[in-house]
Design a protein around this motif. Structure first.
Motif, PDB file in Angstrom:
ATOM      1  N   VAL A  93       0.836  -1.201   0.000  1.00  0.00           N
ATOM      2  CA  VAL A  93       0.000   0.000   0.000  1.00  0.00           C
ATOM      3  C   VAL A  93       0.874   1.256   0.000  1.00  0.00           C
ATOM      4  O   VAL A  93       0.662   2.188  -0.774  1.00  0.00           O
ATOM      5  CB  VAL A  93      -0.949   0.002   1.225  1.00  0.00           C
ATOM      6  CG1 VAL A  93      -1.662   1.326   1.369  1.00  0.00           C
ATOM      7  CG2 VAL A  93      -1.945  -1.148   1.130  1.00  0.00           C
ATOM      8  N   TRP A  94       1.901   1.265   0.850  1.00  0.00           N
ATOM      9  CA  TRP A  94       2.761   2.440   1.043  1.00  0.00           C
ATOM     10  C   TRP A  94       3.519   2.826  -0.232  1.00  0.00           C
ATOM     11  O   TRP A  94       3.529   3.982  -0.631  1.00  0.00           O
ATOM     12  CB  TRP A  94       3.743   2.138   2.169  1.00  0.00           C
ATOM     13  CG  TRP A  94       4.381   3.345   2.778  1.00  0.00           C
ATOM     14  CD1 TRP A  94       5.569   3.915   2.428  1.00  0.00           C
ATOM     15  CD2 TRP A  94       3.887   4.113   3.870  1.00  0.00           C
ATOM     16  NE1 TRP A  94       5.850   4.979   3.226  1.00  0.00           N
ATOM     17  CE2 TRP A  94       4.820   5.130   4.135  1.00  0.00           C
ATOM     18  CE3 TRP A  94       2.737   4.031   4.659  1.00  0.00           C
ATOM     19  CZ2 TRP A  94       4.659   6.059   5.148  1.00  0.00           C
ATOM     20  CZ3 TRP A  94       2.581   4.957   5.671  1.00  0.00           C
ATOM     21  CH2 TRP A  94       3.529   5.954   5.905  1.00  0.00           C
ATOM     22  N   TYR A  95       4.190   1.813  -0.811  1.00  0.00           N
ATOM     23  CA  TYR A  95       5.082   2.085  -1.942  1.00  0.00           C
ATOM     24  C   TYR A  95       4.418   1.945  -3.309  1.00  0.00           C
ATOM     25  O   TYR A  95       5.085   2.104  -4.327  1.00  0.00           O
ATOM     26  CB  TYR A  95       6.317   1.194  -1.857  1.00  0.00           C
ATOM     27  CG  TYR A  95       7.245   1.609  -0.745  1.00  0.00           C
ATOM     28  CD1 TYR A  95       8.041   2.741  -0.864  1.00  0.00           C
ATOM     29  CD2 TYR A  95       7.321   0.868   0.427  1.00  0.00           C
ATOM     30  CE1 TYR A  95       8.900   3.129   0.156  1.00  0.00           C
ATOM     31  CE2 TYR A  95       8.174   1.251   1.454  1.00  0.00           C
ATOM     32  CZ  TYR A  95       8.958   2.384   1.316  1.00  0.00           C
ATOM     33  OH  TYR A  95       9.801   2.766   2.330  1.00  0.00           O
ATOM     34  N   SER A  96       3.113   1.640  -3.346  1.00  0.00           N
ATOM     35  CA  SER A  96       2.439   1.617  -4.641  1.00  0.00           C
ATOM     36  C   SER A  96       1.260   2.585  -4.634  1.00  0.00           C
ATOM     37  O   SER A  96       1.264   3.558  -5.385  1.00  0.00           O
ATOM     38  CB  SER A  96       1.988   0.205  -5.016  1.00  0.00           C
ATOM     39  OG  SER A  96       1.019  -0.274  -4.102  1.00  0.00           O
ATOM     40  N   LEU A  97       0.295   2.366  -3.788  1.00  0.00           N
ATOM     41  CA  LEU A  97      -0.901   3.209  -3.793  1.00  0.00           C
ATOM     42  C   LEU A  97      -0.649   4.611  -3.231  1.00  0.00           C
ATOM     43  O   LEU A  97      -1.153   5.593  -3.773  1.00  0.00           O
ATOM     44  CB  LEU A  97      -2.023   2.541  -2.994  1.00  0.00           C
ATOM     45  CG  LEU A  97      -2.546   1.218  -3.542  1.00  0.00           C
ATOM     46  CD1 LEU A  97      -3.597   0.639  -2.611  1.00  0.00           C
ATOM     47  CD2 LEU A  97      -3.113   1.407  -4.939  1.00  0.00           C
ATOM     48  N   LEU A  98       0.105   4.707  -2.161  1.00  0.00           N
ATOM     49  CA  LEU A  98       0.269   6.001  -1.497  1.00  0.00           C
ATOM     50  C   LEU A  98       1.432   6.841  -2.024  1.00  0.00           C
ATOM     51  O   LEU A  98       1.276   8.031  -2.262  1.00  0.00           O
ATOM     52  CB  LEU A  98       0.430   5.801   0.019  1.00  0.00           C
ATOM     53  CG  LEU A  98      -0.757   5.178   0.747  1.00  0.00           C
ATOM     54  CD1 LEU A  98      -0.434   4.978   2.222  1.00  0.00           C
ATOM     55  CD2 LEU A  98      -1.992   6.050   0.580  1.00  0.00           C
ATOM     56  N   ALA A 110       4.153   5.791  -4.512  1.00  0.00           N
ATOM     57  CA  ALA A 110       4.986   5.181  -5.555  1.00  0.00           C
ATOM     58  C   ALA A 110       5.857   6.203  -6.274  1.00  0.00           C
ATOM     59  O   ALA A 110       7.094   6.095  -6.259  1.00  0.00           O
ATOM     60  CB  ALA A 110       4.120   4.415  -6.558  1.00  0.00           C
ATOM     61  N   LYS A 111       5.255   7.151  -6.914  1.00  0.00           N
ATOM     62  CA  LYS A 111       6.031   8.110  -7.715  1.00  0.00           C
ATOM     63  C   LYS A 111       6.875   9.046  -6.848  1.00  0.00           C
ATOM     64  O   LYS A 111       8.042   9.294  -7.183  1.00  0.00           O
ATOM     65  CB  LYS A 111       5.108   8.896  -8.659  1.00  0.00           C
ATOM     66  CG  LYS A 111       4.513   8.022  -9.758  1.00  0.00           C
ATOM     67  CD  LYS A 111       5.606   7.352 -10.584  1.00  0.00           C
ATOM     68  CE  LYS A 111       5.007   6.422 -11.626  1.00  0.00           C
ATOM     69  NZ  LYS A 111       6.005   5.645 -12.330  1.00  0.00           N
ATOM     70  N   PRO A 112       6.339   9.571  -5.733  1.00  0.00           N
ATOM     71  CA  PRO A 112       7.207  10.417  -4.894  1.00  0.00           C
ATOM     72  C   PRO A 112       8.426   9.658  -4.359  1.00  0.00           C
ATOM     73  O   PRO A 112       9.529  10.196  -4.310  1.00  0.00           O
ATOM     74  CB  PRO A 112       6.300  10.864  -3.747  1.00  0.00           C
ATOM     75  CG  PRO A 112       4.918  10.761  -4.295  1.00  0.00           C
ATOM     76  CD  PRO A 112       4.946   9.610  -5.271  1.00  0.00           C
ATOM     77  N   GLY A 122      15.482   8.059  -6.562  1.00  0.00           N
ATOM     78  CA  GLY A 122      16.156   7.969  -7.853  1.00  0.00           C
ATOM     79  C   GLY A 122      16.035   6.596  -8.485  1.00  0.00           C
ATOM     80  O   GLY A 122      16.970   6.093  -9.101  1.00  0.00           O
ATOM     81  N   VAL A 123      14.873   5.978  -8.346  1.00  0.00           N
ATOM     82  CA  VAL A 123      14.636   4.627  -8.868  1.00  0.00           C
ATOM     83  C   VAL A 123      13.671   4.705 -10.045  1.00  0.00           C
ATOM     84  O   VAL A 123      12.537   5.163  -9.899  1.00  0.00           O
ATOM     85  CB  VAL A 123      14.072   3.698  -7.769  1.00  0.00           C
ATOM     86  CG1 VAL A 123      13.763   2.325  -8.324  1.00  0.00           C
ATOM     87  CG2 VAL A 123      15.023   3.607  -6.593  1.00  0.00           C
ATOM     88  N   ALA A 124      14.123   4.250 -11.207  1.00  0.00           N
ATOM     89  CA  ALA A 124      13.287   4.241 -12.412  1.00  0.00           C
ATOM     90  C   ALA A 124      12.404   2.994 -12.438  1.00  0.00           C
ATOM     91  O   ALA A 124      12.708   1.989 -11.787  1.00  0.00           O
ATOM     92  CB  ALA A 124      14.173   4.275 -13.654  1.00  0.00           C
ATOM     93  N   ASP A 125      11.339   3.061 -13.212  1.00  0.00           N
ATOM     94  CA  ASP A 125      10.431   1.916 -13.357  1.00  0.00           C
ATOM     95  C   ASP A 125      11.176   0.651 -13.775  1.00  0.00           C
ATOM     96  O   ASP A 125      10.911  -0.433 -13.252  1.00  0.00           O
ATOM     97  CB  ASP A 125       9.337   2.215 -14.386  1.00  0.00           C
ATOM     98  CG  ASP A 125       8.301   3.200 -13.879  1.00  0.00           C
ATOM     99  OD1 ASP A 125       8.133   3.321 -12.652  1.00  0.00           O
ATOM    100  OD2 ASP A 125       7.649   3.844 -14.721  1.00  0.00           O
ATOM    101  N   ALA A 158      10.973  11.043   4.938  1.00  0.00           N
ATOM    102  CA  ALA A 158       9.600  10.918   5.426  1.00  0.00           C
ATOM    103  C   ALA A 158       8.919   9.655   4.906  1.00  0.00           C
ATOM    104  O   ALA A 158       8.237   8.959   5.669  1.00  0.00           O
ATOM    105  CB  ALA A 158       8.793  12.157   5.032  1.00  0.00           C
ATOM    106  N   ILE A 159       9.120   9.340   3.632  1.00  0.00           N
ATOM    107  CA  ILE A 159       8.484   8.150   3.057  1.00  0.00           C
ATOM    108  C   ILE A 159       9.056   6.875   3.671  1.00  0.00           C
ATOM    109  O   ILE A 159       8.313   6.000   4.129  1.00  0.00           O
ATOM    110  CB  ILE A 159       8.606   8.145   1.520  1.00  0.00           C
ATOM    111  CG1 ILE A 159       7.788   9.289   0.923  1.00  0.00           C
ATOM    112  CG2 ILE A 159       8.158   6.795   0.944  1.00  0.00           C
ATOM    113  CD1 ILE A 159       8.071   9.566  -0.537  1.00  0.00           C
ATOM    114  N   ASN A 160      10.371   6.745   3.687  1.00  0.00           N
ATOM    115  CA  ASN A 160      10.991   5.520   4.207  1.00  0.00           C
ATOM    116  C   ASN A 160      10.901   5.426   5.729  1.00  0.00           C
ATOM    117  O   ASN A 160      10.614   4.355   6.275  1.00  0.00           O
ATOM    118  CB  ASN A 160      12.441   5.434   3.745  1.00  0.00           C
ATOM    119  CG  ASN A 160      12.543   5.167   2.265  1.00  0.00           C
ATOM    120  OD1 ASN A 160      11.962   4.226   1.755  1.00  0.00           O
ATOM    121  ND2 ASN A 160      13.263   6.022   1.560  1.00  0.00           N
TER     122      ASN A 160
END
Length: 132
Positions: A23-28, A30-32, A38-41, A109-111
């Motif tokens: 949920v955290w790293y995809s829905l909430l 992901a892009k930020p 610095g991680v590309a798709d 903040a995210i991690n």
């Protein structure tokens, strides 16, 4: 002193990290998160199975360590201990790394937030399974 660990609680707590992370790293975030880290798709696809397997093993280690620390003190203590570990140890240590690596506030903040939430949930789950 004997350390009592309920391994079902440890397993469920480790799995909770995957649910929260999903949920955290995809829905909430992901892009930020990708921008901040610095991680590309394309990089996310490379060795993804290794990343998930390693994450699960490390989540088991975290949950077992929390179980040893929490003991049979219940869900409330477990959640509080998880929050203290997640915020006071893990997120704070991430903050130190962020300062020296010149990472931005968003990365921290995210991690840090993910770990604070995950450790709190893991602690609550372990505490609930280890009541005696």
């Amino acid at each position: 002193m004997a350390i009592d660990i309920n391994w079902w609680g440890v397993l469920l707590a480790a799995l909770s990290g995957f649910v929260i992370g999903g949920v955290w790293y995809s829905l909430l975030f992901a892009k930020p998160w990708q921008r901040a880290a610095g991680v590309a798709d394309e990089a996310l696809q490379h060795r993804a199975l290794l990343a998930f397997a390693g994450t699960f093993v490390l989540s088991l280690v975290i949950a077992a360590a929390l179980a040893a620390f929490i003991g049979r003190n219940g869900v409330g203590f477990g959640a509080a201990a998880g929050a203290v570990a997640g915020i006071g140890w893990v997120a704070a240590a991430f903050g130190v790394n962020a300062l020296f690596e010149r990472r931005g506030l968003a990365w921290f903040a995210i991690n840090g937030g993910y770990n604070a939430v995950t450790f709190t949930a893991m602690g609550a789950i372990v505490g609930a399974f280890q009541t005696g």
